[in-house]
Structure formats: structure tokens, C-alpha cells
Design an enzyme around this catalytic site. Structure first.
Site, PDB file in Angstrom:
ATOM      1  N   LEU A  33       0.812  -1.217   0.000  1.00  0.00           N
ATOM      2  CA  LEU A  33       0.000   0.000   0.000  1.00  0.00           C
ATOM      3  C   LEU A  33       0.846   1.267   0.000  1.00  0.00           C
ATOM      4  O   LEU A  33       1.900   1.335   0.630  1.00  0.00           O
ATOM      5  CB  LEU A  33      -0.932  -0.008   1.214  1.00  0.00           C
ATOM      6  CG  LEU A  33      -1.917  -1.189   1.258  1.00  0.00           C
ATOM      7  CD1 LEU A  33      -2.795  -1.091   2.505  1.00  0.00           C
ATOM      8  CD2 LEU A  33      -2.778  -1.256   0.004  1.00  0.00           C
ATOM      9  N   HIS A  37      -3.473   4.350  -2.542  1.00  0.00           N
ATOM     10  CA  HIS A  37      -4.499   3.482  -1.938  1.00  0.00           C
ATOM     11  C   HIS A  37      -5.198   4.214  -0.789  1.00  0.00           C
ATOM     12  O   HIS A  37      -6.415   4.129  -0.627  1.00  0.00           O
ATOM     13  CB  HIS A  37      -3.851   2.209  -1.360  1.00  0.00           C
ATOM     14  CG  HIS A  37      -3.227   1.307  -2.377  1.00  0.00           C
ATOM     15  ND1 HIS A  37      -1.870   1.100  -2.450  1.00  0.00           N
ATOM     16  CD2 HIS A  37      -3.767   0.553  -3.364  1.00  0.00           C
ATOM     17  CE1 HIS A  37      -1.609   0.246  -3.425  1.00  0.00           C
ATOM     18  NE2 HIS A  37      -2.733  -0.099  -3.997  1.00  0.00           N
ATOM     19  N   GLN A  60      -5.365 -12.685 -12.577  1.00  0.00           N
ATOM     20  CA  GLN A  60      -5.257 -11.495 -13.420  1.00  0.00           C
ATOM     21  C   GLN A  60      -3.830 -11.233 -13.897  1.00  0.00           C
ATOM     22  O   GLN A  60      -3.577 -10.253 -14.594  1.00  0.00           O
ATOM     23  CB  GLN A  60      -5.838 -10.260 -12.722  1.00  0.00           C
ATOM     24  CG  GLN A  60      -4.980  -9.692 -11.608  1.00  0.00           C
ATOM     25  CD  GLN A  60      -5.690  -8.557 -10.906  1.00  0.00           C
ATOM     26  OE1 GLN A  60      -6.734  -8.750 -10.263  1.00  0.00           O
ATOM     27  NE2 GLN A  60      -5.158  -7.343 -11.012  1.00  0.00           N
ATOM     28  N   GLY A 148      -9.224   3.496  -8.479  1.00  0.00           N
ATOM     29  CA  GLY A 148      -8.378   4.599  -8.925  1.00  0.00           C
ATOM     30  C   GLY A 148      -8.447   4.821 -10.432  1.00  0.00           C
ATOM     31  O   GLY A 148      -8.423   3.864 -11.208  1.00  0.00           O
ATOM     32  N   ARG A 188       4.273  -1.074  -7.945  1.00  0.00           N
ATOM     33  CA  ARG A 188       5.415  -1.559  -8.732  1.00  0.00           C
ATOM     34  C   ARG A 188       6.598  -0.594  -8.697  1.00  0.00           C
ATOM     35  O   ARG A 188       7.702  -0.968  -9.070  1.00  0.00           O
ATOM     36  CB  ARG A 188       4.990  -1.813 -10.178  1.00  0.00           C
ATOM     37  CG  ARG A 188       4.097  -3.039 -10.329  1.00  0.00           C
ATOM     38  CD  ARG A 188       3.833  -3.338 -11.795  1.00  0.00           C
ATOM     39  NE  ARG A 188       3.167  -4.619 -11.978  1.00  0.00           N
ATOM     40  CZ  ARG A 188       1.853  -4.797 -11.915  1.00  0.00           C
ATOM     41  NH1 ARG A 188       1.063  -3.784 -11.652  1.00  0.00           N
ATOM     42  NH2 ARG A 188       1.334  -6.000 -12.104  1.00  0.00           N
TER      43      ARG A 188
HETATM   44  P1  AMP Z   1      -3.737  -2.246  -6.749  1.00  0.00           P
HETATM   45  O1  AMP Z   1      -3.348  -2.582  -5.355  1.00  0.00           O
HETATM   46  O2  AMP Z   1      -2.611  -1.802  -7.627  1.00  0.00           O
HETATM   47  O3  AMP Z   1      -4.612  -3.287  -7.389  1.00  0.00           O
HETATM   48  O4  AMP Z   1      -4.655  -0.945  -6.631  1.00  0.00           O
HETATM   49  C1  AMP Z   1      -5.795  -0.944  -5.821  1.00  0.00           C
HETATM   50  C2  AMP Z   1      -6.612   0.284  -6.138  1.00  0.00           C
HETATM   51  O5  AMP Z   1      -5.824   1.439  -5.897  1.00  0.00           O
HETATM   52  C3  AMP Z   1      -7.042   0.327  -7.622  1.00  0.00           C
HETATM   53  O6  AMP Z   1      -8.370   0.808  -7.693  1.00  0.00           O
HETATM   54  C4  AMP Z   1      -6.065   1.311  -8.203  1.00  0.00           C
HETATM   55  O7  AMP Z   1      -6.556   1.981  -9.342  1.00  0.00           O
HETATM   56  C5  AMP Z   1      -5.876   2.277  -7.034  1.00  0.00           C
HETATM   57  N1  AMP Z   1      -4.629   3.024  -7.189  1.00  0.00           N
HETATM   58  C6  AMP Z   1      -3.415   2.523  -7.504  1.00  0.00           C
HETATM   59  N2  AMP Z   1      -2.510   3.519  -7.615  1.00  0.00           N
HETATM   60  C7  AMP Z   1      -3.181   4.675  -7.373  1.00  0.00           C
HETATM   61  C8  AMP Z   1      -2.811   6.048  -7.342  1.00  0.00           C
HETATM   62  N3  AMP Z   1      -1.560   6.444  -7.594  1.00  0.00           N
HETATM   63  N4  AMP Z   1      -3.753   6.965  -7.043  1.00  0.00           N
HETATM   64  C9  AMP Z   1      -5.036   6.583  -6.782  1.00  0.00           C
HETATM   65  N5  AMP Z   1      -5.454   5.298  -6.806  1.00  0.00           N
HETATM   66  C10 AMP Z   1      -4.542   4.357  -7.098  1.00  0.00           C
END
Ligand code: AMP
Length: 277
Positions: A33, A37, A60, A148, A188
Site C-alpha cells: 500500500l 491506496h 489477473q 483509482g 510496482r
Molecule cells: P492495486 O493494489 O494496484 O490493485 O490498486 C488498488 C486500487 O488502488 C485500484 O483501484 C487502483 O486503481 C488504485 N490506485 C493505484 N494507484 C493509485 C494512485 N496512484 N492513485 C489513486 N489510486 C490508485
């Protein structure tokens, strides 16, 4: 903060929340996180309770190496979520989400979203996203779902899933949180070297350059120049960097509004980003 590892325990608790008429905000994540997030969690503060999930969804990942190397920082994630005021964390094992194994899943009708942009470079990715989101949304049944804009096409896919399954859920799309350099925050990013990290902000610079030139240059010139800018900055492969229709992701028509989408590799890391024109 409550932590649930099994669907059964989560559902018992959810029934009580339902009896109490609590509104539920849900923030699905794959962990590692960062503040991006946390901005989704913050947006969910309007709800009575906020549930966050951490689940690195194997279905995925089209690239097994990407799955194996996905960063896991569960201890610090739990601290961050508790400090952010999350009511409950759902932290299932793979067997909990996929008791019948990883094959033989239903297919979701995603139309052109399935094979354009991310879909064409990551075959099966959005089916995997739908599989896990179908499971999570069916279990949690939130009023509001926070995702996001950073994963623009994913938001469109999940909106389509909500319609297909007739879930009574509002999708709230939260703006991308960026580092000072403009680099979109991403789990990442921790895999980037210091040099790659510094160079990676070129994605945002290039997207803004495209936005400024959208109505001045033809589509081919715009795309060719954008790709070159990324290569010059140190990216070694550009999967796509181009405008599209923001509602359908179909080809951009001059004069229309656009979403500018980019995916490119720097070092061993594939980064994606987008902005609206
Ligand atoms: P992930 O853990 O990468 O699957 O992301 C979980 C959620 O966080 C998804 O809805 C992403 O689009 C959102 N998210 C990831 N990076 C960002 C960011 N920089 N700003 C806002 N939301 C984000």
C-alpha cells in the site's frame, strides 16, 4: 481494525452491519500500500464503515514472473490501514477465493474492452479482474466501491461487470495520486532503481505534452513523438501511448475529448498511466 481471513467470518459480521443499516465503502487492493491506496480509503470516509481487501489475485496476472515478484508488505499494510481508520480488512488466501482451483471460471462479456489497450497486451487480464471482483462484490455487497483512475480501463471493466451482474453498487473513481515528479504512485514503483525511478516521470510529462498537442498534431505524429520522448527518457519498450475515446476506448476522433493512455517498460517494470484531455 478487524481482520477477516475467511469468507464465513466476514459474512457473519457483515450480516450484523446490515441489520444496523450501515453504509459500506469497499476498497479492493493487492497490497504493498501507498498513499494512492490511502486516498481511496479517505474517499470512503463518507460511509459508515470501510472495508479494504488485500489479495494478490493470481488469475489477473498473464505473466507468472510478475505475479511471483509482486511486492508483499503485509505487516506495514496492516499498520497503514489501521492508522487510516479502516473498519475491517479482508485478507483471504487464494483457496478461500478460488475453492475450485484457478481454472474453469465463468467468462464475462466485456466487448471491445477485453482486447484493446491493456487487454491486448495482457491476454486474460480483465477476465481475471472480473473473476476476483465478482467474488469480492458478491461477498461484501458494498454501497460504494472506490477505485483509482490510474487503472482507467479497469474502472471501465468493473463498471461493465456491475451492469452485467446488476449489482446495486456505485463505482467511485478517485483521481490518480502522484509523486512530486508527476510519477503516478504504484506498488510496482518499489521495483525501480533510483535512476529508473527518476526517469519514470517522463510518462506524465509525455502525457501532458500529448494533451497540449492533441488538437495541433495529427494522431500519427502525436503518437510517434510521444513514443520517442519515452524512449529518449530511458523507457525501452512502449506498448501504447495514444489518445482514445474516454467513454468507449475506441479510436480518438479529432476534436473530441480524449483519455490519453500509456503503458511502457522501464528496466524490468511495466508502468501504466493516463490523463483526461
Ligand atoms: P492495486 O493494489 O494496484 O490493485 O490498486 C488498488 C486500487 O488502488 C485500484 O483501484 C487502483 O486503481 C488504485 N490506485 C493505484 N494507484 C493509485 C494512485 N496512484 N492513485 C489513486 N489510486 C490508485
Amino acid at each position: 481494525m478487524l481482520i477477516f481471513k475467511t469468507i464465513r467470518n466476514l459474512e457473519v459480521w457483515l450480516e450484523k452491519q446490515d441489520e444496523l443499516d450501515k453504509t459500506i465503502g469497499f476498497v479492493p487492493t493487492m497490497g504493498a500500500l501507498h498513499d494512492g491506496h490511502l486516498s481511496l480509503i479517505n474517499a470512503s470516509k463518507t460511509q459508515d464503515i470501510t472495508i479494504c481487501s488485500i489479495f494478490v489475485n493470481p488469475t489477473q496476472f498473464n505473466d507468472p514472473q510478475d505475479y511471483l515478484k509482486y511486492p508483499v508488505t503485509i505487516e506495514s499494510d496492516i499498520e497503514k490501514l489501521a492508522a487510516a481508520g479502516v473498519t475491517a480488512l479482508f485478507l483471504p488466501e487464494v483457496e478461500e477465493i478460488y475453492p475450485d482451483g484457478l481454472n474453469d471460471h465463468p467468462m464475462y462479456e466485456l466487448g471491445t474492452l477485453e482486447n484493446s489497450f491493456e487487454g491486448s497486451f495482457r491476454p486474460g487480464h480483465f477476465q481475471g479482474v472480473c473473476q476476483v471482483m465478482d467474488r469480492l462484490l458478491s461477498i461484501i455487497q458494498p454501497d460504494n466501491l472506490y477505485m483509482g483512475q490510474k487503472d482507467y480501463q479497469q474502472c471501465m471493466v468493473v463498471q461493465q461487470l456491475i451492469q452485467l451482474k446488476q449489482f446495486e453498487i456505485q463505482l467511485q473513481i478517485i483521481p490518480t495520486l502522484r509523486e512530486e515528479s508527476g510519477l503516478a504512485m504504484s506498488s510496482r514503483n518499489v521495483r525501480l532503481t533510483a535512476e529508473e525511478h527518476a526517469a519514470a516521470s517522463a510518462i506524465y510529462t509525455t502525457l501532458n505534452w500529448m494533451k497540449a498537442n492533441l488538437r495541433l498534431l495529427d494522431a500519427t505524429t502525436l503518437e510517434t513523438n510521444a513514443r520517442q520522448q519515452l524512449l529518449d527518457a530511458g523507457f525501452y519498450q512502449v506498448d501504447y501511448c495514444q489518445p482514445a475515446n474516454p467513454a468507449t476506448l475506441s479510436a480518438y476522433r479529432p476534436g473530441d475529448n480524449a483519455v490519453l493512455l500509456c503503458a511502457a517498460f522501464i528496466g524490468k517494470v511495466r508502468l501504466i498511466d493516463n490523463i483526461l484531455s
